[in-house]
Design a protein around this motif. Structure first.
Motif, mmCIF file in Angstrom:
data_model
loop_
_atom_site.group_PDB
_atom_site.id
_atom_site.type_symbol
_atom_site.label_atom_id
_atom_site.label_comp_id
_atom_site.label_asym_id
_atom_site.label_seq_id
_atom_site.Cartn_x
_atom_site.Cartn_y
_atom_site.Cartn_z
ATOM 1 N N MET A 1 -8.288 -1.380 30.513
ATOM 2 C CA MET A 1 -9.252 -1.677 31.436
ATOM 3 C C MET A 1 -9.183 -0.797 32.612
ATOM 4 N N SER B 1 -12.201 -6.768 28.625
ATOM 5 C CA SER B 1 -12.401 -7.771 29.696
ATOM 6 C C SER B 1 -12.470 -9.376 29.043
ATOM 7 N N LEU C 1 -16.077 -6.353 38.270
ATOM 8 C CA LEU C 1 -15.161 -6.393 37.372
ATOM 9 C C LEU C 1 -13.922 -5.721 37.802
#
Length: 385
Positions: free
Chosen positions: A111, A78, A14
């Protein structure tokens, strides 16, 4: 494979996804400039909306991660972040592009805070420093994004199509990683939308991050110009200093954790400041292509550890939740990233580019001093190791 290992791989993917989206956007900025027929000044104004969004996202990130947990913010954020990217490429009018860039910057920082909060929780469970390796993956994604961008330009594909491809890659990464992102340990510290005043520890770490991010921003934007105007190298080698800096920064982040585990985080930050000073001093005093390239490489190694180790220290504050602490440090450091590049230009106009880089070299001494003077600030919360 052990559960913690699976979680680390998923979280690392990620971080890579986040860096891939950002670098993909950056790779097509010249095409977006051409599409809307923007002058350099107009482009500079347009690019300001991304950091505006980032600043707006900082307090929201600290509050939302504390209230809902980093897992939920990561999973929702995301998906939205990856799907906003193509909207940039397909924007038909500049007035539509502006709010999309603000949203893109806001989501990117949300994020950033949520992923680092999750990483700090995993670091606690593993029992050793691992945060820098995640930042290394973000940096490596920058190379991947630049490579994909070059391929898309070679194939004469529009930014919109390019970004759709990146969104597809991103959604695959997110789908594979989501089940390994868990709810982090909850603490009792109250959250809030408004950022709080930092304590001595977070203020110290914030200033160190500020100086590191200022240096990083200057190297991103001005290393190529320095090689062109001061080193006066061949046009084909103008990017050499930037590549040396970026390569050293990316690779340095993969070894930072092991070095910090052996010598302590504070000691590594101190040495990193010295590397920044020596590297920039070499480029200023000996403006030849070989020495300047080596100097910029040292700067990359120095910058590599500043942000991940600062985040790791800040996230263990006893007075603030990790998300709030990270938002505080990020807010302070982000001003350095914004202030550095224009400051270089302003000083260069008054004097010259070598003088600008010489003054930025002092940042390294400032970092080393802050990591040495009254070290007990770091130790009460056991964050120095």
């Amino acid at each position: 494979m052990k559960p913690l290992t699976k979680r680390r791989i998923a979280l690392g993917s990620l971080f890579f996804f986040l860096g891939l989206c950002f670098s993909s956007w950056a790779a097509r900025i010249p095409d977006i400039q051409s599409k809307f027929e923007l002058s350099e000044g107009q482009l500079g104004t347009l690019l300001l909306f991304l950091p505006v969004g980032s600043m707006l996202g900082l307090p929201i990130a600290g509050w939302s991660v504390h209230k809902y947990g980093s897992r939920r913010v990561i999973l929702i954020g995301s998906i939205i972040y990856s799907m906003v990217l193509p909207l940039i490429g397909f924007s038909p009018q500049i007035w539509i592009l502006v709010p999309i860039l603000v949203l893109f910057g806001m989501l990117g920082n949300i994020m950033n805070i949520s992923l680092n909060t999750q990483a700090l929780d995993l670091e606690d469970q593993i029992g050793r420093s691992i945060l820098a390796s995640f930042h290394g993956l973000w940096s490596m994604a920058g190379f991947a994004g630049a490579g994909i961008g070059a391929a898309m330009i070679f194939l004469d594909l529009s930014p919109g199509i390019h970004y759709l491809v990146v969104t597809g890659i991103s959604l695959i990464i997110i789908s594979q990683a989501h089940s390994y992102i868990v709810k982090e340990k909850k603490d009792s510290e109250a959250g809030g939308l408004v950022l709080k005043k930092p304590d001595d520890l977070l203020l110290r770490v914030g200033v160190i991050s500020f100086l590191g991010m200022m240096t990083e921003g200057c190297m991103f934007d001005w290393s190529g110009v320095y090689f062109k105007k001061v080193i006066q190298t061949d046009p084909s080698l103008v990017a050499l200093g930037y590549v040396a800096f970026m390569g050293a920064m990316a690779s340095g982040r993969f070894i930072t954790d092991k070095i910090a585990a052996k010598y302590t985080k504070v000691a590594v930050i101190r040495f990193s400041g010295i590397l920044i000073f020596i590297g920039l001093a070499l480029g200023v005093i000996f403006p030849t292509i070989g020495i300047a390239t080596f100097g910029f490489l040292l700067v990359g190694l120095g910058v590599a550890s500043i942000i991940p180790l600062s985040y790791s220290i800040a996230g263990r504050s006893k007075l603030y939740s990790p998300s709030i602490a990270l938002a505080l440090v990020s807010t302070i450091s982000f001003f350095g990233f914004l202030l550095g590049p224009p400051l270089i230009g302003f000083i260069a106009d008054l004097f010259d580019l070598k003088t600008s880089f010489a003054l930025i070299a002092i940042n390294g001494l400032g970092i080393a001093f802050l990591a040495t003077y009254r070290k007990q600030v770091f130790f009460p919360n056991q964050t120095a190791s």
